[in-house]
Scaffold this motif. Structure first.
Motif, PDB file in Angstrom:
ATOM      1  N   VAL A 241       9.166  14.525   9.792  1.00  0.00           N
ATOM      2  CA  VAL A 241      10.435  15.002   9.248  1.00  0.00           C
ATOM      3  C   VAL A 241      10.243  16.434   8.753  1.00  0.00           C
ATOM      4  O   VAL A 241       9.332  16.716   7.975  1.00  0.00           O
ATOM      5  N   GLY A 242      11.120  17.352   9.206  1.00  0.00           N
ATOM      6  CA  GLY A 242      11.033  18.733   8.771  1.00  0.00           C
ATOM      7  C   GLY A 242       9.929  19.488   9.487  1.00  0.00           C
ATOM      8  O   GLY A 242       9.329  19.016  10.469  1.00  0.00           O
TER       9      GLY A 242
ATOM     10  N   GLU B 196       0.800  -1.217   0.000  1.00  0.00           N
ATOM     11  CA  GLU B 196       0.000   0.000   0.000  1.00  0.00           C
ATOM     12  C   GLU B 196       0.838   1.274   0.000  1.00  0.00           C
ATOM     13  O   GLU B 196       0.383   2.313  -0.461  1.00  0.00           O
ATOM     14  N   HIS B 197       2.045   1.219   0.543  1.00  0.00           N
ATOM     15  CA  HIS B 197       2.897   2.407   0.577  1.00  0.00           C
ATOM     16  C   HIS B 197       3.431   2.710  -0.823  1.00  0.00           C
ATOM     17  O   HIS B 197       3.743   1.799  -1.601  1.00  0.00           O
ATOM     18  N   THR B 198       3.552   3.996  -1.110  1.00  0.00           N
ATOM     19  CA  THR B 198       4.055   4.451  -2.408  1.00  0.00           C
ATOM     20  C   THR B 198       5.432   5.095  -2.315  1.00  0.00           C
ATOM     21  O   THR B 198       5.903   5.673  -3.289  1.00  0.00           O
ATOM     22  N   ALA B 199       6.082   5.028  -1.170  1.00  0.00           N
ATOM     23  CA  ALA B 199       7.412   5.589  -0.954  1.00  0.00           C
ATOM     24  C   ALA B 199       8.144   4.685   0.042  1.00  0.00           C
ATOM     25  O   ALA B 199       7.537   3.790   0.646  1.00  0.00           O
ATOM     26  N   PRO B 200       9.455   4.868   0.212  1.00  0.00           N
ATOM     27  CA  PRO B 200      10.204   3.991   1.124  1.00  0.00           C
ATOM     28  C   PRO B 200       9.639   3.989   2.542  1.00  0.00           C
ATOM     29  O   PRO B 200       9.210   5.022   3.065  1.00  0.00           O
ATOM     30  N   VAL B 201       9.634   2.810   3.165  1.00  0.00           N
ATOM     31  CA  VAL B 201       9.191   2.629   4.549  1.00  0.00           C
ATOM     32  C   VAL B 201      10.381   2.892   5.461  1.00  0.00           C
ATOM     33  O   VAL B 201      11.447   2.284   5.308  1.00  0.00           O
ATOM     34  N   THR B 202      10.219   3.800   6.402  1.00  0.00           N
ATOM     35  CA  THR B 202      11.324   4.223   7.262  1.00  0.00           C
ATOM     36  C   THR B 202      11.362   3.507   8.611  1.00  0.00           C
ATOM     37  O   THR B 202      12.425   3.403   9.212  1.00  0.00           O
TER      38      THR B 202
ATOM     39  N   TRP C 228       7.392  10.749   7.678  1.00  0.00           N
ATOM     40  CA  TRP C 228       7.606  10.161   9.001  1.00  0.00           C
ATOM     41  C   TRP C 228       8.931   9.421   9.040  1.00  0.00           C
ATOM     42  O   TRP C 228       9.315   8.748   8.082  1.00  0.00           O
ATOM     43  N   SER C 229       9.614   9.556  10.184  1.00  0.00           N
ATOM     44  CA  SER C 229      10.924   8.932  10.364  1.00  0.00           C
ATOM     45  C   SER C 229      10.903   7.769  11.342  1.00  0.00           C
ATOM     46  O   SER C 229      11.774   6.898  11.274  1.00  0.00           O
ATOM     47  N   SER C 230       9.947   7.734  12.274  1.00  0.00           N
ATOM     48  CA  SER C 230       9.890   6.661  13.266  1.00  0.00           C
ATOM     49  C   SER C 230       8.455   6.509  13.752  1.00  0.00           C
ATOM     50  O   SER C 230       7.641   7.440  13.627  1.00  0.00           O
TER      51      SER C 230
ATOM     52  N   LEU D 124       2.548  -1.817  12.448  1.00  0.00           N
ATOM     53  CA  LEU D 124       2.436  -0.397  12.104  1.00  0.00           C
ATOM     54  C   LEU D 124       3.690   0.024  11.350  1.00  0.00           C
ATOM     55  O   LEU D 124       4.813  -0.302  11.770  1.00  0.00           O
ATOM     56  N   THR D 125       3.498   0.742  10.242  1.00  0.00           N
ATOM     57  CA  THR D 125       4.610   1.153   9.396  1.00  0.00           C
ATOM     58  C   THR D 125       4.536   2.651   9.151  1.00  0.00           C
ATOM     59  O   THR D 125       3.448   3.212   8.983  1.00  0.00           O
ATOM     60  N   ALA D 126       5.698   3.300   9.137  1.00  0.00           N
ATOM     61  CA  ALA D 126       5.811   4.722   8.815  1.00  0.00           C
ATOM     62  C   ALA D 126       6.563   4.855   7.500  1.00  0.00           C
ATOM     63  O   ALA D 126       7.550   4.140   7.270  1.00  0.00           O
ATOM     64  N   SER D 127       6.118   5.766   6.659  1.00  0.00           N
ATOM     65  CA  SER D 127       6.680   5.880   5.323  1.00  0.00           C
ATOM     66  C   SER D 127       6.890   7.343   4.960  1.00  0.00           C
ATOM     67  O   SER D 127       6.341   8.256   5.586  1.00  0.00           O
ATOM     68  N   GLN D 128       7.671   7.539   3.900  1.00  0.00           N
ATOM     69  CA  GLN D 128       7.901   8.878   3.375  1.00  0.00           C
ATOM     70  C   GLN D 128       6.783   9.352   2.459  1.00  0.00           C
ATOM     71  O   GLN D 128       6.854  10.464   1.947  1.00  0.00           O
ATOM     72  N   ASP D 129       5.759   8.517   2.227  1.00  0.00           N
ATOM     73  CA  ASP D 129       4.614   8.962   1.435  1.00  0.00           C
ATOM     74  C   ASP D 129       3.618   9.773   2.256  1.00  0.00           C
ATOM     75  O   ASP D 129       2.563  10.160   1.743  1.00  0.00           O
ATOM     76  N   GLY D 130       3.925  10.024   3.530  1.00  0.00           N
ATOM     77  CA  GLY D 130       3.068  10.840   4.373  1.00  0.00           C
ATOM     78  C   GLY D 130       2.011  10.083   5.126  1.00  0.00           C
ATOM     79  O   GLY D 130       1.101  10.709   5.688  1.00  0.00           O
ATOM     80  N   SER D 131       2.112   8.773   5.213  1.00  0.00           N
ATOM     81  CA  SER D 131       1.091   7.974   5.897  1.00  0.00           C
ATOM     82  C   SER D 131       1.733   7.006   6.865  1.00  0.00           C
ATOM     83  O   SER D 131       2.863   6.543   6.663  1.00  0.00           O
ATOM     84  N   VAL D 132       1.000   6.717   7.940  1.00  0.00           N
ATOM     85  CA  VAL D 132       1.326   5.656   8.890  1.00  0.00           C
ATOM     86  C   VAL D 132       0.200   4.640   8.800  1.00  0.00           C
ATOM     87  O   VAL D 132      -0.962   4.971   9.073  1.00  0.00           O
ATOM     88  N   ARG D 133       0.502   3.432   8.419  1.00  0.00           N
ATOM     89  CA  ARG D 133      -0.527   2.433   8.142  1.00  0.00           C
ATOM     90  C   ARG D 133      -0.454   1.299   9.158  1.00  0.00           C
ATOM     91  O   ARG D 133       0.625   0.916   9.616  1.00  0.00           O
TER      92      ARG D 133
END
Length: 607
Positions: free
Chosen positions: A80-81, A14-20, A63-65, A32-41
């Motif tokens: 992040v930022g 489901e994530h569209t960017a790297p999972v951090t 998200w970084s963590s 629970l996963t955090a990603s750079q696509d702006g979502s926590v799933r």
């Protein structure tokens, strides 16, 4: 992935960017996963679906963590930022509960406290060198400032002691791991890991990672400071506690080694090398002049492949185009250097819930290691002892010997034989005594075993329940487990919580000396029981009708033998009732004249 088979059984895309970052819920039924696509799933591990998606109100945060509390009710993620905030959501509703702001730089790591006295306590570490302590359930600090603890440098990873003693560890950029008591805001210890990391040299570097840079030639022992000769550009990027809280696992991104530290003495207990593949960048420390050209350029930087000899000019042109598009410092994506795929990096390390295994996620796969710290390894035969097993006696005196165990077993003193076998901790002798004890004598033997030997007994039962090393006497093993719970339940509870009572005595010190965690051993025993039960359930479900047929008494007469098997009274009554209902359905309808006469009732002969 399955830890037993090593195979992937489900993939979430489901994530569209790297999972951090990712974490499991305490119940183990969701991830629970955090990603750079702006979502926590949040993904359900039972139905394999994405049942909840969290995002910032403006939808502009990466998200970084990510972390989840001990009750599995709230989840927190670091942005992040921006304003370097921490968002807190409710897993039940998906609504934002709190937005925490207090860091002046990127938040690198989060973790909730496992203590039952502080269920909403959370720590966060960032690049600003501050370890912030948040309390989400206390009204005084809700929406207010956090308690800030100043660390030596930027904080890269944090971890709470799972024993619930309010101790946390923070890995800093200087290579130091600091231990804090978050209640008293005091430092209780530290680990200097610069000399233990031993990071390797990269392919493009024209010097060796000998960790002696900065020392002048001929200085020798007359160096100015204790840090002279140590590579200061090293640090631990991820840390994780064992379930017992006695070991801390540390991994560095640029090192092929992982380190295990004793949290009692703050010293190195063991250092493990993940790989020795010299073709990877970051593994070797010394510069080999054999792989350097006359101009001083490493030979690994040249493309010496002749697989595309027909299109050599086209290959060189594509390589030049790719080299132009690369950016310095980029190791992931289209702009990465072509040597980045040959670099070894350790991204994260973590222990299993029972502390018997730990995993290290690297750029070349996930390395899983298992540690056998209980009874010696299981043997292939019934009475043998494998050569690779370890002899780890619990107690060693002149009376604890193999002849004394066999003598007590021959004399019929089963309790003494079992106690001596557990004290000697020899797998073959323990199994021989274990199988010689009848079922009716199990409560007596279990009651005679003291608290210091209970961890060894739990470990042995876990091995016996394992299909690869144990015996198929499942009901016999279940009798032992049930008796231990009935007799020593309070003792095991006191040992798991670390309380010293009259029941445990010196068992706490004995368990600590043998590196045995009672809670982890009980959890491992539960896992083995669940797996055996699941395997037996599949067999019974597939043969339920055959088992029902074999378990039901015969209803028909055996004509060939001339015998008649009587039917049980309950089944005879049920059969008679069913026959009567059939007869009533076959009654003739009344005539139009209104006659009440009914047909003759058939006679029913019951066998």
């Amino acid at each position: 992935f399955s830890a037993q088979s090593g195979l992937c059984f489900v993939t979430f895309a489901e994530h569209t960017a790297p999972v951090t970052a990712l974490c499991f819920t305490p119940q183990g039924n969701a991830i629970l996963t955090a990603s750079q696509d702006g979502s926590v799933r949040a993904f359900d591990l039972l139905r394999y679906r994405n049942f909840r998606t969290f995002a910032s109100p403006d939808g502009l945060c990466q998200w970084s963590s990510v972390a989840v509390d001990s009750g599995g009710e709230i989840v927190a993620a670091a942005a992040v930022g921006g304003k370097y905030t921490i968002y807190v959501w409710s897993i039940q509703t998906g609504n934002v509960l709190e937005v925490l702001a207090g860091h002046t730089s990127q938040v690198q790591s989060l973790m909730f406290s496992p203590s039952t006295a502080h269920p909403g306590q959370m720590i966060s570490g960032g690049w600003d060198g501050v370890l912030s302590v948040w309390d989400l359930y206390t009204s005084e600090s809700k929406g207010g400032e956090a308690e800030k603890l100043q660390c030596a440098s930027s904080v890269l990873s944090v971890a709470f002691d799972p024993r619930g003693n309010d101790i946390c560890a923070a890995a800093c950029l200087t290579g130091v791991v600091q231990f804090w008591n978050v209640t008293t805001a005091a430092t209780v210890g530290s680990i200097e890991g610069l000399r233990d990391i031993q990071s390797g040299r990269q392919i493009g570097q024209r010097y060796g990672a000998s960790h002696k840079r900065g020392v002048k030639l001929g200085a020798g022992l007359g160096k100015a400071g204790p840090s002279d000769g140590v590579n200061l550009n090293q640090h631990f990027s991820s840390i994780a506690y064992a379930r017992s809280g006695e070991l801390l696992l540390c991994g560095s991104r640029n090192s092929p080694h992982v380190c295990l530290y004793d949290t009692t003495s703050y010293s190195l207990a063991f250092r493990l090398t993940l790989t020795s593949n010299s073709s990877l960048s970051g593994v070797q420390t010394m510069l080999n002049s054999k792989h350097v050209t006359e101009s001083g350029v490493p030979i690994q930087q040249f493309d010496l492949s002749d697989s595309e000899g027909d299109d050599a000019e086209l290959t060189r042109q594509s390589q030049r185009i790719k080299q132009v598009s690369t950016l310095p410092g980029v190791h992931v994506g289209e702009a990465k250097d072509r040597y980045a795929s040959r670099e070894l990096h350790v991204w994260d390390v973590h222990f299993s819930p029972d502390s018997q295994q730990f995993a290290a996620a690297t750029t070349h796969g996930v390395f899983v290691y298992a540690a056998d710290t209980g009874v010696g390894g299981a043997s292939s035969g019934m009475g043998g002892h494998s050569g690779s097993s370890q002899f780890v006696p619990q107690m060693l005196t002149k009376n604890v010997s193999a002849p004394a165990i066999l003598k007590a077993l021959k004399a019929g003193d089963l309790s003494r034989a079992m106690i001596l076998a557990l004290a000697l901790n020899d797998y073959g002798l323990v199994r021989k005594v274990y199988e010689s004890i009848p079922v009716r004598s199990i409560p007596i033997v279990v009651a005679s075993i003291g608290a210091p030997l209970l961890p060894a007994l739990l470990w042995f039962l876990g091995l016996e329940l394992r299909p690869s090393s144990g015996t198929p006497h499942f009901q016999f093993h279940v009798h032992w487990v049930a008796t231990i719970i009935d007799v020593h339940f309070m003792t095991l509870l006191d040992m798991a919580t670390g309380k010293t009572t009259a029941r445990t005595g010196a068992a706490i010190e004995a368990a600590a000396a043998s590196r045995s965690d009672v809670a982890a051993l009980c959890l491992q025993l539960l896992v083995e029981l669940s797996q055996r039960h699941a395997g037996m359930t599949k067999v019974f479900d597939g043969n339920i009708y055959l088992l029902r047929y074999l378990g039901t008494p015969q209803r028909v007469a055996l004509e060939d033998e001339g015998t008649v098997v009587e039917q049980p009274q309950e089944e005879a009554d049920a059969t008679a009732a069913s026959e009567q209902s059939k007869v009533k359905k076959k009654k003739r309808p009344r005539s139009a004249a209104g006659s009440d006469r009914e047909g003759a009732r058939p006679k029913v002969k019951l066998q």
